[in-house]
Design a protein around this motif. Structure first.
Motif, PDB file in Angstrom:
ATOM      1  N   GLU A  57       7.566  -8.063 -11.213  1.00 35.24           N
ATOM      2  CA  GLU A  57       8.603  -7.099 -10.882  1.00 35.24           C
ATOM      3  C   GLU A  57       8.832  -6.108 -12.029  1.00 35.24           C
ATOM      4  O   GLU A  57       9.359  -5.009 -11.808  1.00 35.24           O
ATOM      5  CB  GLU A  57       9.907  -7.839 -10.547  1.00 35.24           C
ATOM      6  CG  GLU A  57      11.057  -6.945 -10.111  1.00 35.24           C
ATOM      7  CD  GLU A  57      10.798  -6.181  -8.815  1.00 35.24           C
ATOM      8  OE1 GLU A  57      11.427  -5.128  -8.620  1.00 35.24           O
ATOM      9  OE2 GLU A  57       9.972  -6.640  -8.013  1.00 35.24           O
ATOM     10  N   SER A  60       7.352  -2.830 -10.969  1.00 34.13           N
ATOM     11  CA  SER A  60       7.569  -2.413  -9.579  1.00 34.13           C
ATOM     12  C   SER A  60       7.912  -0.927  -9.483  1.00 34.13           C
ATOM     13  O   SER A  60       8.687  -0.420 -10.298  1.00 34.13           O
ATOM     14  CB  SER A  60       8.706  -3.242  -8.995  1.00 34.13           C
ATOM     15  OG  SER A  60       8.951  -2.885  -7.663  1.00 34.13           O
ATOM     16  N   PRO A  61       7.311  -0.209  -8.510  1.00 31.74           N
ATOM     17  CA  PRO A  61       6.515  -0.694  -7.387  1.00 31.74           C
ATOM     18  C   PRO A  61       5.017  -0.832  -7.660  1.00 31.74           C
ATOM     19  O   PRO A  61       4.259  -1.138  -6.744  1.00 31.74           O
ATOM     20  CB  PRO A  61       6.762   0.372  -6.318  1.00 31.74           C
ATOM     21  CG  PRO A  61       6.874   1.642  -7.114  1.00 31.74           C
ATOM     22  CD  PRO A  61       7.600   1.241  -8.384  1.00 31.74           C
ATOM     23  N   LEU A  63       1.603  -2.593  -8.980  1.00 35.56           N
ATOM     24  CA  LEU A  63       1.181  -3.990  -8.993  1.00 35.56           C
ATOM     25  C   LEU A  63       0.045  -4.254  -9.974  1.00 35.56           C
ATOM     26  O   LEU A  63       0.087  -5.204 -10.746  1.00 35.56           O
ATOM     27  CB  LEU A  63       0.715  -4.394  -7.585  1.00 35.56           C
ATOM     28  CG  LEU A  63       1.773  -4.455  -6.487  1.00 35.56           C
ATOM     29  CD1 LEU A  63       1.097  -4.500  -5.114  1.00 35.56           C
ATOM     30  CD2 LEU A  63       2.689  -5.648  -6.681  1.00 35.56           C
ATOM     31  N   ASN A 153       2.846  -1.335  -4.408  1.00 39.03           N
ATOM     32  CA  ASN A 153       3.463  -2.237  -3.441  1.00 39.03           C
ATOM     33  C   ASN A 153       4.172  -1.468  -2.333  1.00 39.03           C
ATOM     34  O   ASN A 153       4.651  -0.347  -2.543  1.00 39.03           O
ATOM     35  CB  ASN A 153       4.463  -3.170  -4.146  1.00 39.03           C
ATOM     36  CG  ASN A 153       4.648  -4.481  -3.424  1.00 39.03           C
ATOM     37  OD1 ASN A 153       4.020  -4.747  -2.401  1.00 39.03           O
ATOM     38  ND2 ASN A 153       5.511  -5.328  -3.964  1.00 39.03           N
ATOM     39  N   ASN A 253      11.200   3.053 -12.921  1.00 34.14           N
ATOM     40  CA  ASN A 253      10.321   2.473 -13.922  1.00 34.14           C
ATOM     41  C   ASN A 253       9.307   3.510 -14.384  1.00 34.14           C
ATOM     42  O   ASN A 253       8.889   4.385 -13.608  1.00 34.14           O
ATOM     43  CB  ASN A 253       9.588   1.252 -13.358  1.00 34.14           C
ATOM     44  CG  ASN A 253      10.412  -0.015 -13.462  1.00 34.14           C
ATOM     45  OD1 ASN A 253      11.261  -0.137 -14.335  1.00 34.14           O
ATOM     46  ND2 ASN A 253      10.163  -0.968 -12.574  1.00 34.14           N
ATOM     47  N   PRO A 316      12.203   0.589  -8.618  1.00 29.90           N
ATOM     48  CA  PRO A 316      11.898  -0.827  -8.430  1.00 29.90           C
ATOM     49  C   PRO A 316      12.309  -1.299  -7.034  1.00 29.90           C
ATOM     50  O   PRO A 316      13.385  -0.950  -6.542  1.00 29.90           O
ATOM     51  CB  PRO A 316      12.740  -1.511  -9.513  1.00 29.90           C
ATOM     52  CG  PRO A 316      13.050  -0.447 -10.513  1.00 29.90           C
ATOM     53  CD  PRO A 316      13.115   0.831  -9.756  1.00 29.90           C
ATOM     54  N   LEU A 317      11.442  -2.088  -6.399  1.00 27.88           N
ATOM     55  CA  LEU A 317      11.738  -2.561  -5.050  1.00 27.88           C
ATOM     56  C   LEU A 317      12.724  -3.726  -5.057  1.00 27.88           C
ATOM     57  O   LEU A 317      13.416  -3.964  -4.062  1.00 27.88           O
ATOM     58  CB  LEU A 317      10.446  -2.987  -4.353  1.00 27.88           C
ATOM     59  CG  LEU A 317       9.397  -1.887  -4.147  1.00 27.88           C
ATOM     60  CD1 LEU A 317       8.193  -2.427  -3.380  1.00 27.88           C
ATOM     61  CD2 LEU A 317       9.987  -0.674  -3.426  1.00 27.88           C
ATOM     62  N   ASN A 318      12.749  -4.478  -6.160  1.00 33.44           N
ATOM     63  CA  ASN A 318      13.660  -5.625  -6.259  1.00 33.44           C
ATOM     64  C   ASN A 318      13.489  -6.580  -5.088  1.00 33.44           C
ATOM     65  O   ASN A 318      14.466  -7.031  -4.465  1.00 33.44           O
ATOM     66  CB  ASN A 318      15.120  -5.151  -6.368  1.00 33.44           C
ATOM     67  CG  ASN A 318      15.380  -4.360  -7.643  1.00 33.44           C
ATOM     68  OD1 ASN A 318      14.900  -4.716  -8.711  1.00 33.44           O
ATOM     69  ND2 ASN A 318      16.124  -3.271  -7.525  1.00 33.44           N
ATOM     70  N   GLU A 319      12.237  -6.879  -4.777  1.00 33.64           N
ATOM     71  CA  GLU A 319      11.894  -7.825  -3.718  1.00 33.64           C
ATOM     72  C   GLU A 319      10.892  -8.840  -4.271  1.00 33.64           C
ATOM     73  O   GLU A 319      10.141  -8.535  -5.201  1.00 33.64           O
ATOM     74  CB  GLU A 319      11.274  -7.089  -2.520  1.00 33.64           C
ATOM     75  CG  GLU A 319      12.228  -6.126  -1.832  1.00 33.64           C
ATOM     76  CD  GLU A 319      11.566  -5.327  -0.719  1.00 33.64           C
ATOM     77  OE1 GLU A 319      12.293  -4.649   0.027  1.00 33.64           O
ATOM     78  OE2 GLU A 319      10.319  -5.374  -0.598  1.00 33.64           O
ATOM     79  N   ILE A 321       7.600 -10.944  -4.930  1.00 36.63           N
ATOM     80  CA  ILE A 321       6.181 -10.584  -4.865  1.00 36.63           C
ATOM     81  C   ILE A 321       5.372 -11.874  -4.744  1.00 36.63           C
ATOM     82  O   ILE A 321       5.425 -12.745  -5.617  1.00 36.63           O
ATOM     83  CB  ILE A 321       5.741  -9.807  -6.118  1.00 36.63           C
ATOM     84  CG1 ILE A 321       6.525  -8.497  -6.232  1.00 36.63           C
ATOM     85  CG2 ILE A 321       4.236  -9.537  -6.090  1.00 36.63           C
ATOM     86  CD1 ILE A 321       6.294  -7.762  -7.545  1.00 36.63           C
ATOM     87  N   ASN A 330       5.622 -10.975   0.549  1.00 36.26           N
ATOM     88  CA  ASN A 330       6.871 -11.381  -0.097  1.00 36.26           C
ATOM     89  C   ASN A 330       7.030 -12.892  -0.203  1.00 36.26           C
ATOM     90  O   ASN A 330       7.820 -13.376  -1.016  1.00 36.26           O
ATOM     91  CB  ASN A 330       8.073 -10.794   0.660  1.00 36.26           C
ATOM     92  CG  ASN A 330       8.094  -9.279   0.651  1.00 36.26           C
ATOM     93  OD1 ASN A 330       7.863  -8.639   1.672  1.00 36.26           O
ATOM     94  ND2 ASN A 330       8.352  -8.699  -0.512  1.00 36.26           N
TER      95      ASN A 330
END
Length: 347
Positions: A57, A60-61, A63, A153, A253, A316-319, A321, A330
């Motif tokens: 993370e 993110s996003p 990878l 991502n 980011n 950032p997706l904050n999900e 990975i 996810n």
């Protein structure tokens, strides 16, 4: 007001109003030095730039990032060098060609060749099977190949979107120009004395592959279509000893990669020229992971002529990975289902 229609020479100059810009420059969280290279297939000798932070993370996003430094390939008859058919789900692959030619083909009917300055942005979405290799012409003629591939991502709600392919040619990528500052008083004064007959000052150029509008204005935006805010900029800094301030969205980011040359990233607070800035040096294939500290400006000191950077990142997706081989979802259950679907011919 700035406006332009992207063409091969399309550019706009962004004024560098250092007297009115914020005095806090984004700071470096971690410098990652050039890793050892390895082969992907028989056509791409790459540095795994993100190393132990890949699929975390922290970036993110983004990878994963593989960079293939310039490498000479002899001419060859028969099957082109590259990577055979393989599946993807849950993210997008972005391939940027700097030298040579890369060819792509997938099971959705997309195919194409990209050359120097071109980009292919393939959204795997719910599933795609593709192959990537040296183009037929490059294989036959031989030459120098330089390229990179990033994995971006997809947000959870878009992971099962329909696969798509964007071929972005170099003439479709808009460019922003930024003035380079000369810090050395003797050089600056000499230049001012000869200003009537000296050539124009060199400019930094920023090719906007994705994003840009948050930093440079709504009319300056990269052509890549993304599912969350993403920045991907190809930056050229021609003059050693110069310095440039580059605006960057404060809520996203930021990662700085040295493709060629060398730089120092200067960070911290400066008030009316007083105060000492922290310096982090970066050389070839080094990368700086920047703090998400609320700053909206990068300050770069150029240490080598003809330096080239990639500046990239996003919101950032904050999900969670869950990564496994060529799939990024996810949860582990979603990864298992992805492999079941692939083996069942559902990609």
């Amino acid at each position: 007001t700035f406006s332009f229609t992207p063409t091969q020479d399309a550019s706009s100059t962004c004024p560098n109003n250092s007297n009115t810009m914020p005095t806090k420059f984004r700071s470096v969280r971690r410098v990652m030095e050039k890793p050892y290279a390895h082969w992907v297939g028989d056509g791409f000798h790459v540095f795994p730039v993100f190393a132990d932070l890949a699929f975390k993370e922290d970036l993110s996003p983004l990878l994963m990032f593989d960079y293939a430094a310039p490498k000479k390939f002899p001419s060859k008859l028969g099957k082109p060098r590259g990577v055979g058919q393989h599946p993807h789900r849950g993210f997008a692959t972005v391939t940027i060609a700097f030298q040579g030619e890369v060819e792509h083909r997938d099971n959705k009917g997309h195919s194409g060749v990209i050359g120097a300055g071109d980009v292919q942005w393939m959204t795997a979405g719910r599933g795609i099977v593709h192959e990537e290799y040296h183009s037929t012409n490059f294989t036959r003629e031989g030459g120098t190949l330089e390229m990179c591939q990033l994995w971006v991502n997809l947000p959870k709600k878009h992971k099962m979107t329909k696969p798509s392919y964007q071929a972005i040619l170099r003439q479709e990528i808009p460019t922003v120009e930024l003035p380079l500052q000369i810090e050395d008083d003797a050089i600056r004064h000499a230049s001012e004395e000869k200003k009537d007959d000296r050539p124009s000052s060199p400019l930094a150029t920023v090719r906007l592959i994705a994003g840009g509008q948050e930093a440079f204005g709504d009319k300056r935006k990269g052509p890549a279509k993304t599912f969350s805010p993403v920045q991907m900029w190809d930056v050229n800094l021609p003059k050693a000893g110069s310095q440039v301030d580059i605006p960057y969205p404060p809520d996203q980011n930021c990662i700085v990669f040295v493709r060629r040359g060398a730089v120092q990233i200067l960070s911290g607070n400066v008030e009316e020229g007083k105060g000492k800035q922290k310096s982090n040096k970066l050389g070839l294939a080094d990368v700086a992971i920047m703090h998400l500290d609320g700053s909206d400006m990068l300050r770069i000191h150029v240490d080598a002529n003809d330096t080239s950077l990639l500046i990239m990142g996003g919101v950032p997706l904050n999900e969670p990975i869950a990564a496994g081989g060529p799939m990024v979802m996810n949860t582990q259950e979603e990864l298992r289902q992805a492999m079941v679907d692939y083996r069942s011919g559902k990609f």
